[in-house]
Design a protein around this motif. Structure first.
Motif, PDB file in Angstrom:
ATOM      1  N   VAL A  57       0.833  -1.496  -0.005  1.00  0.00           N
ATOM      2  CA  VAL A  57       0.207  -0.010  -0.156  1.00  0.00           C
ATOM      3  C   VAL A  57       0.976   1.122   0.147  1.00  0.00           C
ATOM      4  CG1 VAL A  57      -1.718   1.248   1.221  1.00  0.00           C
ATOM      5  CG2 VAL A  57      -1.892  -0.940   0.788  1.00  0.00           C
ATOM      6  N   ALA A  58       1.927   1.699   0.972  1.00  0.00           N
ATOM      7  CA  ALA A  58       3.200   2.296   0.879  1.00  0.00           C
ATOM      8  C   ALA A  58       3.307   2.499  -0.286  1.00  0.00           C
ATOM      9  CB  ALA A  58       3.690   1.681   1.749  1.00  0.00           C
ATOM     10  N   ALA A  59       3.742   1.710  -0.951  1.00  0.00           N
ATOM     11  CA  ALA A  59       4.446   2.294  -2.525  1.00  0.00           C
ATOM     12  C   ALA A  59       3.245   2.362  -3.670  1.00  0.00           C
ATOM     13  CB  ALA A  59       4.752   0.548  -3.348  1.00  0.00           C
ATOM     14  N   MET A  60       2.681   1.753  -3.654  1.00  0.00           N
ATOM     15  CA  MET A  60       0.977   1.935  -4.231  1.00  0.00           C
ATOM     16  C   MET A  60       1.045   4.232  -3.855  1.00  0.00           C
ATOM     17  SD  MET A  60      -0.989  -0.834  -4.596  1.00  0.00           S
ATOM     18  CE  MET A  60      -1.693  -0.345  -6.540  1.00  0.00           C
ATOM     19  N   GLU A  61       0.861   3.972  -2.916  1.00  0.00           N
ATOM     20  CA  GLU A  61       0.460   6.005  -2.659  1.00  0.00           C
ATOM     21  C   GLU A  61       2.008   6.674  -2.438  1.00  0.00           C
ATOM     22  OE1 GLU A  61      -2.204   5.820   1.277  1.00  0.00           O
ATOM     23  OE2 GLU A  61      -0.160   5.654   1.551  1.00  0.00           O
ATOM     24  N   MET A 104       3.549   6.135  -6.002  1.00  0.00           N
ATOM     25  CA  MET A 104       3.646   6.195  -6.801  1.00  0.00           C
ATOM     26  C   MET A 104       1.925   7.155  -7.351  1.00  0.00           C
ATOM     27  SD  MET A 104       6.529   4.825  -7.467  1.00  0.00           S
ATOM     28  CE  MET A 104       6.617   4.471  -9.549  1.00  0.00           C
ATOM     29  N   GLY A 105       1.417   7.580  -6.546  1.00  0.00           N
ATOM     30  CA  GLY A 105       0.203   7.719  -6.731  1.00  0.00           C
ATOM     31  C   GLY A 105      -0.751   7.063  -7.377  1.00  0.00           C
ATOM     32  N   ARG A 106      -0.888   5.461  -7.508  1.00  0.00           N
ATOM     33  CA  ARG A 106      -1.527   4.672  -7.501  1.00  0.00           C
ATOM     34  C   ARG A 106      -3.092   4.364  -7.206  1.00  0.00           C
ATOM     35  NH1 ARG A 106       2.481  -0.239  -9.857  1.00  0.00           N
ATOM     36  NH2 ARG A 106       3.648   1.370 -11.503  1.00  0.00           N
ATOM     37  N   TRP A 107      -3.589   5.225  -7.184  1.00  0.00           N
ATOM     38  CA  TRP A 107      -4.790   5.857  -5.657  1.00  0.00           C
ATOM     39  C   TRP A 107      -6.255   5.176  -6.227  1.00  0.00           C
ATOM     40  CZ3 TRP A 107      -3.372   7.150  -1.209  1.00  0.00           C
ATOM     41  CH2 TRP A 107      -1.937   8.108  -1.433  1.00  0.00           C
ATOM     42  N   LYS A 108      -6.527   4.844  -7.578  1.00  0.00           N
ATOM     43  CA  LYS A 108      -7.467   4.522  -7.859  1.00  0.00           C
ATOM     44  C   LYS A 108      -6.873   2.912  -8.219  1.00  0.00           C
ATOM     45  CE  LYS A 108     -10.647   3.762 -12.348  1.00  0.00           C
ATOM     46  NZ  LYS A 108     -11.125   5.202 -12.843  1.00  0.00           N
ATOM     47  N   ALA A 109      -5.881   2.151  -8.401  1.00  0.00           N
ATOM     48  CA  ALA A 109      -5.387   0.894  -8.678  1.00  0.00           C
ATOM     49  C   ALA A 109      -5.577   0.755  -7.235  1.00  0.00           C
ATOM     50  CB  ALA A 109      -4.102   0.976  -9.260  1.00  0.00           C
ATOM     51  N   LEU A 110      -5.803   0.909  -6.330  1.00  0.00           N
ATOM     52  CA  LEU A 110      -5.322   0.963  -4.319  1.00  0.00           C
ATOM     53  C   LEU A 110      -6.753   0.092  -3.996  1.00  0.00           C
ATOM     54  CD1 LEU A 110      -3.663   0.025  -2.573  1.00  0.00           C
ATOM     55  CD2 LEU A 110      -3.314   2.178  -1.525  1.00  0.00           C
ATOM     56  N   ARG A 111      -7.506   1.487  -4.851  1.00  0.00           N
ATOM     57  CA  ARG A 111      -9.094   1.172  -3.944  1.00  0.00           C
ATOM     58  C   ARG A 111      -9.438  -0.139  -4.954  1.00  0.00           C
ATOM     59  NH1 ARG A 111     -12.837   5.837  -6.106  1.00  0.00           N
ATOM     60  NH2 ARG A 111     -12.467   5.353  -7.649  1.00  0.00           N
ATOM     61  N   GLU A 112      -9.381   0.017  -6.040  1.00  0.00           N
ATOM     62  CA  GLU A 112      -9.807  -1.189  -6.642  1.00  0.00           C
ATOM     63  C   GLU A 112      -9.689  -2.452  -6.367  1.00  0.00           C
ATOM     64  OE1 GLU A 112     -12.577  -1.159  -8.811  1.00  0.00           O
ATOM     65  OE2 GLU A 112     -12.909   0.670  -8.537  1.00  0.00           O
ATOM     66  N   LEU A 113      -8.255  -2.113  -5.275  1.00  0.00           N
ATOM     67  CA  LEU A 113      -7.546  -4.623  -4.997  1.00  0.00           C
ATOM     68  C   LEU A 113      -7.985  -4.557  -3.833  1.00  0.00           C
ATOM     69  CD1 LEU A 113      -5.610  -5.644  -5.369  1.00  0.00           C
ATOM     70  CD2 LEU A 113      -3.910  -3.832  -3.665  1.00  0.00           C
ATOM     71  N   ILE A 114      -8.584  -3.488  -2.554  1.00  0.00           N
ATOM     72  CA  ILE A 114      -9.150  -3.338  -1.609  1.00  0.00           C
ATOM     73  C   ILE A 114     -10.765  -3.594  -1.774  1.00  0.00           C
ATOM     74  CG2 ILE A 114      -9.858  -1.968  -0.319  1.00  0.00           C
ATOM     75  CD1 ILE A 114      -7.228  -0.139   0.773  1.00  0.00           C
ATOM     76  N   ARG A 115     -11.398  -2.584  -2.506  1.00  0.00           N
ATOM     77  CA  ARG A 115     -12.687  -3.343  -3.082  1.00  0.00           C
ATOM     78  C   ARG A 115     -13.070  -4.586  -3.640  1.00  0.00           C
ATOM     79  NH1 ARG A 115     -14.662   2.430  -5.967  1.00  0.00           N
ATOM     80  NH2 ARG A 115     -15.296   3.235  -3.862  1.00  0.00           N
ATOM     81  N   PRO A 126     -10.117  -3.510  10.152  1.00  0.00           N
ATOM     82  CA  PRO A 126     -10.827  -3.088   9.255  1.00  0.00           C
ATOM     83  C   PRO A 126     -10.557  -1.437   9.004  1.00  0.00           C
ATOM     84  CG  PRO A 126     -11.919  -4.949  10.408  1.00  0.00           C
ATOM     85  CD  PRO A 126     -10.373  -4.770  10.733  1.00  0.00           C
ATOM     86  N   ALA A 127     -10.360  -0.872  10.129  1.00  0.00           N
ATOM     87  CA  ALA A 127     -10.130   0.830  11.042  1.00  0.00           C
ATOM     88  C   ALA A 127      -9.415   1.171  10.000  1.00  0.00           C
ATOM     89  CB  ALA A 127      -9.705   0.646  11.993  1.00  0.00           C
ATOM     90  N   ILE A 128      -8.379  -0.099   9.788  1.00  0.00           N
ATOM     91  CA  ILE A 128      -6.909   0.231   8.811  1.00  0.00           C
ATOM     92  C   ILE A 128      -7.560   0.397   7.274  1.00  0.00           C
ATOM     93  CG2 ILE A 128      -4.924  -0.472   7.576  1.00  0.00           C
ATOM     94  CD1 ILE A 128      -4.217  -0.822  10.337  1.00  0.00           C
ATOM     95  N   THR A 129      -7.644  -0.352   7.288  1.00  0.00           N
ATOM     96  CA  THR A 129      -9.125  -0.448   5.888  1.00  0.00           C
ATOM     97  C   THR A 129      -9.758   0.635   5.379  1.00  0.00           C
ATOM     98  OG1 THR A 129      -8.883  -3.051   5.883  1.00  0.00           O
ATOM     99  CG2 THR A 129     -10.834  -0.916   3.629  1.00  0.00           C
ATOM    100  N   SER A 130     -11.081   1.180   6.074  1.00  0.00           N
ATOM    101  CA  SER A 130     -11.223   2.448   6.227  1.00  0.00           C
ATOM    102  C   SER A 130     -10.680   3.595   5.752  1.00  0.00           C
ATOM    103  CB  SER A 130     -12.546   2.348   7.240  1.00  0.00           C
ATOM    104  OG  SER A 130     -13.147   1.706   7.824  1.00  0.00           O
ATOM    105  N   LEU A 131      -9.128   3.901   6.815  1.00  0.00           N
ATOM    106  CA  LEU A 131      -8.547   4.735   6.548  1.00  0.00           C
ATOM    107  C   LEU A 131      -7.274   4.772   5.091  1.00  0.00           C
ATOM    108  CD1 LEU A 131      -6.739   6.979   7.509  1.00  0.00           C
ATOM    109  CD2 LEU A 131      -4.786   5.706   8.519  1.00  0.00           C
ATOM    110  N   ILE A 132      -7.282   3.719   4.573  1.00  0.00           N
ATOM    111  CA  ILE A 132      -6.315   3.779   3.316  1.00  0.00           C
ATOM    112  C   ILE A 132      -7.921   4.296   2.142  1.00  0.00           C
ATOM    113  CG2 ILE A 132      -5.663   2.045   1.397  1.00  0.00           C
ATOM    114  CD1 ILE A 132      -4.903   0.333   3.509  1.00  0.00           C
ATOM    115  N   LEU A 133      -9.088   3.738   2.253  1.00  0.00           N
ATOM    116  CA  LEU A 133     -10.066   4.383   1.376  1.00  0.00           C
ATOM    117  C   LEU A 133     -10.199   5.917   1.737  1.00  0.00           C
ATOM    118  CD1 LEU A 133     -12.572   1.289   1.560  1.00  0.00           C
ATOM    119  CD2 LEU A 133     -11.039   1.697   0.153  1.00  0.00           C
TER     120      LEU A 133
END
Length: 289
Positions: free
Chosen positions: A94-98, A100-111, A120-127
């Protein structure tokens, strides 16, 4: 040989000319650059070798990349379907994706992977972070932060509560930040630091009565703390309430410790100004200069 010569020049710098000193530094810098280049080549080669290997084989190298902030190589070596298998490694992913600015891909990966082994709290924070940097509606960011705080509070995850509070403050949701810091302030070891954070928030909001209430709470914890006493006097003078008490308190504080930081004398000067004694105000202010 180069390193030995450079070390010799440095240790005998007092006997050398300026040009020799410069030469020593250049020799050291050249060797460091060469060593770094060699490491970079080795890491790149190893990254290529590790691609496509099973998770069990690649995990150790992936963790090494993460610990050394090799963000782009981590993303190239570790496929997302492997990253989600390990909670700690996934957070590095996640830190690597952040980074690199890959926010959309990161969100889709989590979803698409709701069972990722992270709290779960960290999931919400990342979203929340994804929504913020994707410039989505502020209410969506707020919703994720609020959900994350509630989840963290249930399990008493104070580290995540702190992170959510700081993130909410950064993203312009001071009420959620206040809620997080208020919850954390219930812990004796965190109480004063959280009260001070809340004062900073209220200061930015120019909420003078709330700042005074919070300083009162600080003084209940440490009634003789000169910093809190000084702040209380200043805020009361600014508000225009209990000014006699504030002026007398700051006077006694300065008299008790004349060598104290200049801000106390400035508060005393402000007290004189509030009572119309411009001569004393000027004298006290000048004493600080």
């Amino acid at each position: 040989a180069i390193a030995a010569r450079a070390a010799e020049l440095v240790t005998t710098a007092r006997e050398t000319e300026v040009a020799e000193r410069v030469k020593a530094i250049e020799l050291i810098d050249t060797r460091k650059a060469a060593e770094q280049a060699a490491i970079t080549i080795k890491v790149a080669a190893e990254a290529e070798r590790q691609k496509g290997r099973p998770f069990e084989k690649i995990a150790a190298f992936a963790k090494w990349l993460a610990s050394n902030n090799e963000h782009s190589r981590l993303l190239s070596v570790l496929p997302p379907e492997q990253a989600i298998r390990d909670g700690g490694l996934f957070l590095s992913y996640v830190a690597a994706m952040e980074h690199m600015g890959r926010w959309k891909a990161l969100r889709e990966l989590i979803r698409k992977n709701p069972s990722i082994p992270i709290p779960p709290a960290i999931t919400s924070l990342i979203l929340a972070r994804c929504a913020h940097f994707l410039k989505e509606p502020s209410e969506l960011v707020r919703s994720h932060l609020q959900e994350g705080l509630q989840r963290a509070a249930v399990v008493k995850d104070r580290a995540t509560m702190m992170t959510i509070g700081n993130t909410a403050d950064e993203f312009g949701h001071p009420d959620i930040a206040m809620e997080a810091f208020t919850l954390l302030a219930s812990q004796p070891t965190l109480r004063l630091s959280m009260l001070e954070r809340m004062i900073q928030l209220r200061q930015r909001q120019r909420d003078l009565p709330a700042m005074i209430d919070l300083i009162d709470l600080c003084l209940k914890e440490q009634p003789k703390n000169p910093g809190y006493v000084e702040a209380w006097c200043y805020l009361k003078l600014l508000e225009g309430s209990e000014m006699e008490k504030a002026a007398d308190t700051i006077r006694r504080l300065v008299e008790a410790d004349p060598g104290r930081v200049p801000t106390a004398a400035l508060v005393q000067a402000f007290a004189a100004y509030r009572f119309g004694d411009l001569e004393t105000a000027g004298r006290e202010a000048n004493s600080v200069v």
